[in-house]
Each structure stands twice: as C-alpha cells, then as structure tokens.
Design a protein around this motif. Structure first.
Motif, PDB file in Angstrom:
ATOM      1  N   ALA A 206      48.224  37.589  46.641  1.00 23.31           N
ATOM      2  CA  ALA A 206      47.543  36.792  46.182  1.00 23.31           C
ATOM      3  C   ALA A 206      46.680  37.420  44.833  1.00 23.31           C
ATOM      4  O   ALA A 206      46.466  38.564  44.729  1.00 23.31           O
ATOM      5  CB  ALA A 206      46.393  36.241  47.193  1.00 23.31           C
ATOM      6  N   ALA A 207      46.323  36.567  43.939  1.00 21.75           N
ATOM      7  CA  ALA A 207      45.462  36.907  42.765  1.00 21.75           C
ATOM      8  C   ALA A 207      44.283  37.751  43.420  1.00 21.75           C
ATOM      9  O   ALA A 207      43.629  37.213  44.177  1.00 21.75           O
ATOM     10  CB  ALA A 207      45.218  35.948  41.875  1.00 21.75           C
TER      11      ALA A 207
ATOM     12  N   ASN B 134      54.494  39.903  46.855  1.00 21.27           N
ATOM     13  CA  ASN B 134      53.443  39.533  45.809  1.00 21.27           C
ATOM     14  C   ASN B 134      52.036  39.015  46.449  1.00 21.27           C
ATOM     15  O   ASN B 134      52.129  37.982  47.048  1.00 21.27           O
ATOM     16  CB  ASN B 134      53.993  38.413  44.730  1.00 21.27           C
ATOM     17  CG  ASN B 134      55.090  38.889  43.942  1.00 21.27           C
ATOM     18  OD1 ASN B 134      55.558  40.008  43.738  1.00 21.27           O
ATOM     19  ND2 ASN B 134      55.948  37.784  43.451  1.00 21.27           N
TER      20      ASN B 134
ATOM     21  N   THR C 216      49.268  42.519  35.919  1.00 27.26           N
ATOM     22  CA  THR C 216      48.677  41.439  35.068  1.00 27.26           C
ATOM     23  C   THR C 216      47.521  41.206  35.018  1.00 27.26           C
ATOM     24  O   THR C 216      46.876  40.663  35.743  1.00 27.26           O
ATOM     25  CB  THR C 216      49.745  40.143  34.834  1.00 27.26           C
ATOM     26  OG1 THR C 216      51.094  40.244  34.889  1.00 27.26           O
ATOM     27  CG2 THR C 216      49.395  39.296  33.817  1.00 27.26           C
TER      28      THR C 216
ATOM     29  N   ASP D 108      43.284  39.254  38.295  1.00 26.39           N
ATOM     30  CA  ASP D 108      44.520  40.208  38.190  1.00 26.39           C
ATOM     31  C   ASP D 108      45.462  39.682  39.412  1.00 26.39           C
ATOM     32  O   ASP D 108      45.413  39.288  40.350  1.00 26.39           O
ATOM     33  CB  ASP D 108      43.990  41.697  38.449  1.00 26.39           C
ATOM     34  CG  ASP D 108      43.002  41.942  37.268  1.00 26.39           C
ATOM     35  OD1 ASP D 108      42.879  41.412  36.361  1.00 26.39           O
ATOM     36  OD2 ASP D 108      42.322  43.188  37.637  1.00 26.39           O
ATOM     37  N   GLN D 109      46.854  40.076  38.879  1.00 23.47           N
ATOM     38  CA  GLN D 109      48.061  39.682  39.539  1.00 23.47           C
ATOM     39  C   GLN D 109      48.926  40.759  39.740  1.00 23.47           C
ATOM     40  O   GLN D 109      49.341  41.178  38.663  1.00 23.47           O
ATOM     41  CB  GLN D 109      48.611  38.364  39.212  1.00 23.47           C
ATOM     42  CG  GLN D 109      49.803  37.928  40.016  1.00 23.47           C
ATOM     43  CD  GLN D 109      49.517  37.294  41.293  1.00 23.47           C
ATOM     44  OE1 GLN D 109      48.798  36.379  41.453  1.00 23.47           O
ATOM     45  NE2 GLN D 109      50.074  38.160  42.396  1.00 23.47           N
ATOM     46  N   TYR D 110      49.182  41.336  40.954  1.00 22.54           N
ATOM     47  CA  TYR D 110      50.452  42.313  40.922  1.00 22.54           C
ATOM     48  C   TYR D 110      51.477  41.413  41.221  1.00 22.54           C
ATOM     49  O   TYR D 110      51.725  40.441  41.880  1.00 22.54           O
ATOM     50  CB  TYR D 110      50.099  43.117  42.269  1.00 22.54           C
ATOM     51  CG  TYR D 110      49.358  44.556  41.668  1.00 22.54           C
ATOM     52  CD1 TYR D 110      49.749  45.413  40.899  1.00 22.54           C
ATOM     53  CD2 TYR D 110      47.967  44.709  42.278  1.00 22.54           C
ATOM     54  CE1 TYR D 110      48.961  46.464  40.672  1.00 22.54           C
ATOM     55  CE2 TYR D 110      47.233  45.590  42.262  1.00 22.54           C
ATOM     56  CZ  TYR D 110      47.673  46.366  41.160  1.00 22.54           C
ATOM     57  OH  TYR D 110      46.961  47.657  40.827  1.00 22.54           O
ATOM     58  N   SER D 111      52.691  41.761  40.758  1.00 24.95           N
ATOM     59  CA  SER D 111      53.796  41.311  40.840  1.00 24.95           C
ATOM     60  C   SER D 111      55.036  42.077  40.544  1.00 24.95           C
ATOM     61  O   SER D 111      54.890  43.337  40.325  1.00 24.95           O
ATOM     62  CB  SER D 111      54.190  39.716  40.062  1.00 24.95           C
ATOM     63  OG  SER D 111      54.122  40.207  38.556  1.00 24.95           O
TER      64      SER D 111
ATOM     65  N   SER E  40      43.613  40.005  34.151  1.00 29.33           N
ATOM     66  CA  SER E  40      42.823  38.681  33.582  1.00 29.33           C
ATOM     67  C   SER E  40      42.066  38.934  32.312  1.00 29.33           C
ATOM     68  O   SER E  40      42.258  40.236  32.019  1.00 29.33           O
ATOM     69  CB  SER E  40      41.879  38.173  34.761  1.00 29.33           C
ATOM     70  OG  SER E  40      40.753  39.137  34.882  1.00 29.33           O
TER      71      SER E  40
ATOM     72  N   ARG F  87      55.202  31.586  51.565  1.00 26.50           N
ATOM     73  CA  ARG F  87      53.751  31.989  51.325  1.00 26.50           C
ATOM     74  C   ARG F  87      53.021  32.324  52.740  1.00 26.50           C
ATOM     75  O   ARG F  87      53.066  31.563  53.600  1.00 26.50           O
ATOM     76  CB  ARG F  87      53.033  31.136  50.655  1.00 26.50           C
ATOM     77  CG  ARG F  87      51.575  31.537  49.911  1.00 26.50           C
ATOM     78  CD  ARG F  87      50.820  30.845  49.297  1.00 26.50           C
ATOM     79  NE  ARG F  87      51.287  29.889  48.139  1.00 26.50           N
ATOM     80  CZ  ARG F  87      51.636  30.525  46.817  1.00 26.50           C
ATOM     81  NH1 ARG F  87      50.943  31.821  46.842  1.00 26.50           N
ATOM     82  NH2 ARG F  87      52.173  29.994  45.759  1.00 26.50           N
TER      83      ARG F  87
END
Lengths: 275, 117
Positions: free
Chosen positions: A152-153, A150, A177, A259-262, A179, B3
């Motif tokens: 970072a944002a 995943n 996801t 925005d976040q990829y996961s 923002s 991380r």
C-alpha cells in the motif's frame, strides 16, 4: 527367505526382498502447479517365476509440503524402479522425490531403507538400483524470477521465503515513486528472520520528492555500486541465503505516506528443504 | 491480481512460471506502529517501551536537525511488529487429514480480486 526365490536366476543381480508387510513409500515435495510424478518398476514374485511391472502416478501439492503415498508390492523381490515427472515441466530444484521401503501401510510405519532420492524433471529421473540418494539442498537449485507484492502507499516492501523453501537472493529490483512532500528518501534493503535484521544494504543515493526511481541490488557487487541513467545500483555481496520464514524488506528513511513502491521483481536460487 | 484486505498489498497469486505466490503481510510501518501503540492495539516488549520513551525524551531535549531521523523514528524502525490482522499464506507444513489440503498460517481479513487498469 523363500527357497524358490533364492534359486531364481534373476537374483544374480541386485534385489530387495520384501515380505508381505513391506511396502514402498513415495514422498514428493513439489513447488510447481500441474506436476504429476510417475514411479514405475519391476518385481519378481515370491516364487521367482514372474517378472511383474508396476506404475503409480502421484499428484503432489504445489506448496512444497510432503505428499506421501504407500503402495503394496506383495512378497517377492524388487528388481528396479525409477521416478520422473510424467506431467508438467518442473526444473531441477522444484520437484524432489524420495522412495523407500517401510513396514506397515497406514498410521505409524517403520522406515526400513531409502532406495532413491533426488530432483526429477520430465527428462531427468531418479532410479534404483544405481542412482544416488541426493540431498534436496545440493546442486544448482532452480533459478526463479518472482514478481513481488506492491505494498500500500507509504508502506514498505516485504517478501517472505515460503514454507519448505531455501533461497539465495541474487537480484532485487524496485521502483520508488515519491510523493510531492519534500524530503530525501533513502531505501535500505534488509533481511530479517521475522523479528531481527541481520543483513542490510542501503542505497547510496537519496531520492527526492516527485521522482520515479528504479533501483537494483545485484549479486556479486560490493556495497555502493553505481548510479546510471536507468537507476541506482547497489550490491548484494555473494547472495545472502535465506531459510523459510525469513523476509526481504525495505526500510526507507523519510518515507512519506504518499510514496509508492511497485514493479518489484527479484531473482532467487531456490531449493526445497522438505518438511 | 488480488488485494490483501489486511495490508493493502497487491499481488498475483500464481506467478508466470506457474508457481504459487505466498503473500505475507509486512510488519507495521513506523507510522502504523506509532498509531497502534497509541491505540493499544499492539504490544511490544517492556524493554522496547523503555527505549521508545527514552528516545522521545531525548528528541524533546535535543531535537535532531531537519532531514535526519528522530531517535523515536529510529527505534520504531528497529522493531518488526506484525499487524494484528496479519495474513500469511504460507502453509504450516502439514496436510489436514480431512481436507487433504495444507493449512494457511493466517487468513487475516481475506483478499479482494481486482482488475488491472
């Protein structure tokens, strides 16, 4: 060549004469942790009156780098050998073994011949004589489902083909996801060689702010596949082939720092290249 | 889970199928690249510097409609520039004769173990 050995009835079948400087070299390329490979066989001593058995266990690294051992057999005739995964449960495509004859024991050795090569599992073996000398990129490969990192944002996805591997990308799934910042995001799945892009497949539909959207790229589908209640689906064509070091990335139009990829999961067919 | 201290990526070093996951940091995002170029912490080819300059000038002279990528953004997206502290866990393809281990390509700034929520 020893006269006594020449007269041995055991030599009516195939055999490989080894002098005192000839040794067996075993090279294992392995991608699965916890694997051990056993090589065992039979030999006839120099005067042809003793059938001896041998067995060695090798613990290869799991990073696809060659693990090599050389073992002395002594002067005589090699009658047969085979190799298999004695510990662990590798699939075809995960543990590749090459067995050959070399002259010398350490440092620079001269390669004299290859006896057997191929993938091994706990049930499937490679053998000499009679077995093939297979190529590590032939065959069906190993089907793997990989969970990606995943990012970072605000950052893009980047997955790299590991050293010693060759991949065919079959499926790729992600969750984006967004923002609350206004704007229509539109991810493109791209493949590059570390520098230059050579494959892109852009998602056909944009994703607005404050949405969680699952997206799929699927083997066998053409560009612009479908949008379903469960997510957007896009094509991967016939499954691009990627050598080691090449990357699967996203490039997202209008991506926001929030925005976040996961939930990154993808399926590849993997072969070992052998380094 | 860990991380990556270099890029912030979160991943499992060993996958459920027992195979190692070799993390490699992604290239700089356009926003990161813009900052890095301004701070002179990365360098790009002279031809790309010129492309960027021309794109910025064109954006000023004729702004693109709202919602479309600027020309500068388009150029930045076309560049795959690695971060200076990049971590690449892939191995070099040789085994260190002393440690008997494969060498990692780039340590970056290391990793931090994290607990899943």
């Amino acid at each position: 060549m020893p006269d006594a050995a020449m007269q041995s009835p055991a030599l009516a079948g195939p055999g490989w004469y080894l002098n005192a400087d000839d040794n067996l070299r075993i090279i294992v390329y392995n991608a699965l942790a916890g694997v051990k490979v056993t090589v065992s066989g039979r030999r006839l001593d120099r005067v042809g009156n003793l059938v001896d058995v041998f067995a060695w266990e090798i613990t290869p690294t799991s990073d696809r780098v060659a693990s090599t051992i050389i073992r002395r057999l002594g002067e005589g005739w090699l009658l047969s050998l085979h190799a298999y995964a004695s510990t662990g449960a590798p699939l075809i495509g995960q543990t590749f073994v090459t067995i050959g004859i070399v002259r010398g024991y350490s440092g620079q050795v001269d390669e004299l011949g290859t006896l057997a090569a191929g993938y091994v599992t706990s049930k499937q073996r490679i053998a000499w004589p009679g077995g093939p000398i297979a190529n590590s990129v032939d065959g069906a490969g190993a089907i793997r489902k990989i969970t990606g990192a995943n990012p970072a944002a605000g950052a893009e996805i980047s997955e790299t083909v590991p050293t010693g591997a060759r991949w065919q990308l079959l499926q790729f799934k992600l969750l984006l996801t967004t923002s609350g910042v206004a704007g229509n995001r539109q991810p493109t799945l791209t493949i590059d060689d570390g520098t230059n892009f050579y494959f892109t497949s852009g998602m056909h539909t944009v994703t607005a702010a404050s949405v969680a959207r699952t997206m799929y790229w699927m083997y066998g589908m053409g560009v612009f596949a479908a949008a379903t209640a469960n997510g957007f689906i896009q094509g991967l064509g016939n499954g691009p082939m990627l050598p080691a070091g090449h990357r699967i990335t996203t490039s997202t139009a209008a991506i926001d720092v929030g925005d976040q990829y996961s939930a990154i999961h993808y399926v590849v067919r993997e072969w070992l290249e052998g380094n | 889970m860990v991380r990556c201290n270099s890029c912030g990526g979160v991943y499992e070093p060993t996958l459920p199928d027992g195979m190692q996951y070799f993390h490699a940091c992604p290239p700089l995002t356009p926003a990161e690249l813009r900052r890095a170029l301004a701070d002179a912490t990365v360098r790009i080819a002279a031809a790309d510097v010129e492309r960027l300059r021309a794109a910025r000038e064109a954006d000023l002279a004729a702004p693109v409609p709202p919602g479309e990528l600027t020309r500068e953004e388009t150029v930045l997206r076309s560049l795959a520039v690695n971060r200076p502290d990049r971590r690449d866990e892939n191995v070099t393809g040789t085994i260190d004769p002393l440690t008997k281990q494969s060498r990692m390509r780039a340590l970056g700034t290391g990793i931090t173990p994290i607990r899943e929520a």
